[in-house]
Write a protein that holds these residues in place. Structure first.
Motif, PDB file in Angstrom:
ATOM      1  N   UNK A 128       0.941  -1.102   0.010  1.00  0.00           N
ATOM      2  CA  UNK A 128       0.168  -0.070  -0.049  1.00  0.00           C
ATOM      3  C   UNK A 128       0.848   1.392   0.007  1.00  0.00           C
ATOM      4  N   UNK A 129       1.893   1.313   0.821  1.00  0.00           N
ATOM      5  CA  UNK A 129       2.617   2.333   1.087  1.00  0.00           C
ATOM      6  C   UNK A 129       3.563   2.933  -0.427  1.00  0.00           C
ATOM      7  N   UNK A 130       3.851   1.589  -1.048  1.00  0.00           N
ATOM      8  CA  UNK A 130       4.614   1.495  -2.350  1.00  0.00           C
ATOM      9  C   UNK A 130       3.963   2.276  -3.458  1.00  0.00           C
ATOM     10  N   UNK A 131       2.508   1.747  -3.376  1.00  0.00           N
ATOM     11  CA  UNK A 131       1.751   2.187  -4.465  1.00  0.00           C
ATOM     12  C   UNK A 131       1.317   3.689  -4.117  1.00  0.00           C
ATOM     13  N   UNK A 149      12.458  -7.417  -6.401  1.00  0.00           N
ATOM     14  CA  UNK A 149      11.953  -8.861  -6.094  1.00  0.00           C
ATOM     15  C   UNK A 149      10.477  -8.479  -5.096  1.00  0.00           C
ATOM     16  N   UNK A 150       9.392  -8.782  -6.043  1.00  0.00           N
ATOM     17  CA  UNK A 150       8.077  -8.443  -5.455  1.00  0.00           C
ATOM     18  C   UNK A 150       7.553  -9.501  -4.460  1.00  0.00           C
ATOM     19  N   UNK A 180      -1.737  -5.881  -8.583  1.00  0.00           N
ATOM     20  CA  UNK A 180      -2.441  -5.320  -9.517  1.00  0.00           C
ATOM     21  C   UNK A 180      -2.673  -3.784  -9.313  1.00  0.00           C
ATOM     22  N   UNK A 181      -3.010  -3.665  -8.039  1.00  0.00           N
ATOM     23  CA  UNK A 181      -3.220  -1.965  -7.517  1.00  0.00           C
ATOM     24  C   UNK A 181      -1.950  -1.154  -7.838  1.00  0.00           C
ATOM     25  N   UNK A 182      -0.853  -1.894  -7.667  1.00  0.00           N
ATOM     26  CA  UNK A 182       0.592  -1.093  -8.016  1.00  0.00           C
ATOM     27  C   UNK A 182       0.624  -0.841  -9.340  1.00  0.00           C
ATOM     28  N   UNK A 183       0.426  -1.785 -10.137  1.00  0.00           N
ATOM     29  CA  UNK A 183       0.405  -1.520 -11.641  1.00  0.00           C
ATOM     30  C   UNK A 183      -0.768  -0.623 -12.219  1.00  0.00           C
TER      31      UNK A 183
END
Length: 262
Positions: A128-131, A149-150, A180-183
């Motif tokens: 969440x923070x990364x997004x 590395x995800x 998917x939210x990150x993308x």
């Protein structure tokens, strides 16, 4: 002039430096090398070995665990290793730098754990923070590469057998939803851009000798905004390092992408 970028979970750079050095001198030229799980503090990183190969290194290390680094033959500016968020800074999993006008964010996302346990919660919070952070970078800088590395295999083609991994860490529905939210924040999966239907893996379990049967997962990604993705020429998983018996390999293989320009 083209630029070659690599992401590689080395699983201890001090254990893997001979392997990485051989790969870079005998097999592959790389302009920017993003490393994860370096497992050493900054002062223990083999900077001298990389400098002899023409690299300058930015490091965010941690004793015995985690740690990330960017080694580049191109000038690195605006290096960040502290982000002011506990979810990022409690463990050394993130480093940011700029090459020209492009921001490179190199990450090692937590492996996680079973749903409901603390490590799974941490992984979800990290995603969440990364997004949110990526959305801000895209709004500020426009040109962003998020690599590393995800610890998530996103689709059925990213594991050798869907049934084997059903319910396993790294293939949980909650993890894939976060990916998917990150993308959706504005990034493209570069490998799938050029290889939409091809099965290719970046990690194989040491214990099962899965590399020799190609029983693996695709956990390592190069993600790019639309502008940089349009500059992508090639991307591949280089198995040379993983199929070594000596020097001892990492359990991951590097992913290498060539861009017309950054």
């Amino acid at each position: 002039m083209g630029v070659t970028l690599c992401t590689f979970n080395v699983n201890s750079i001090r254990s893997r430096i001979d392997l990485v050095e051989r790969w870079l001198t005998e097999k592959r030229e790389v302009d920017i090398l993003c490393l994860q799980e370096i497992k050493c503090e900054n002062g223990q990183f083999p900077v001298d070995r990389f400098e002899k190969l023409g690299y300058r290194c930015a490091i965010n290390g941690q004793k015995r665990l985690n740690g990330v680094a960017i080694c580049s033959k191109l000038p690195l500016t605006s290096v960040e290793t502290e982000f002011g968020l506990d979810v990022f800074d409690r463990e050394r999993r993130l480093i940011e730098a700029k090459v020209g006008e492009t921001t490179i964010l190199n990450c090692y996302i937590p492996r996680g754990g079973p749903e409901g346990e603390e490590r799974h919660t941490y992984k979800m919070e990290f995603f969440d923070a990364l997004t949110h952070y990526t959305e801000a970078l895209l709004a500020r800088d426009g040109k962003v590469l998020l690599v590393g590395d995800f610890n998530v295999a996103l689709g059925d083609d990213d594991v050798y057998d869907r049934e084997v991994f059903e319910g396993a860490i790294g293939f949980l529905p909650s993890e894939k939803e976060k990916m998917r939210k990150l993308l959706a924040a504005g990034l493209n999966d570069c490998y799938r851009k050029l290889h939409p239907d091809e099965r290719a893996f970046t990690w194989w379990d040491y214990r099962s000798a899965g590399i020799w049967r190609d029983e693996g997962m695709r956990l390592d990604y190069i993600l790019a905004d639309d502008t940089l993705c349009a500059e992508l020429e090639t991307i591949e998983v280089d198995l040379w390092t993983r199929r070594r018996r000596s020097p001892t390999p990492s359990d991951h293989a590097p992913v290498v992408a060539a861009f017309r320009t950054l």
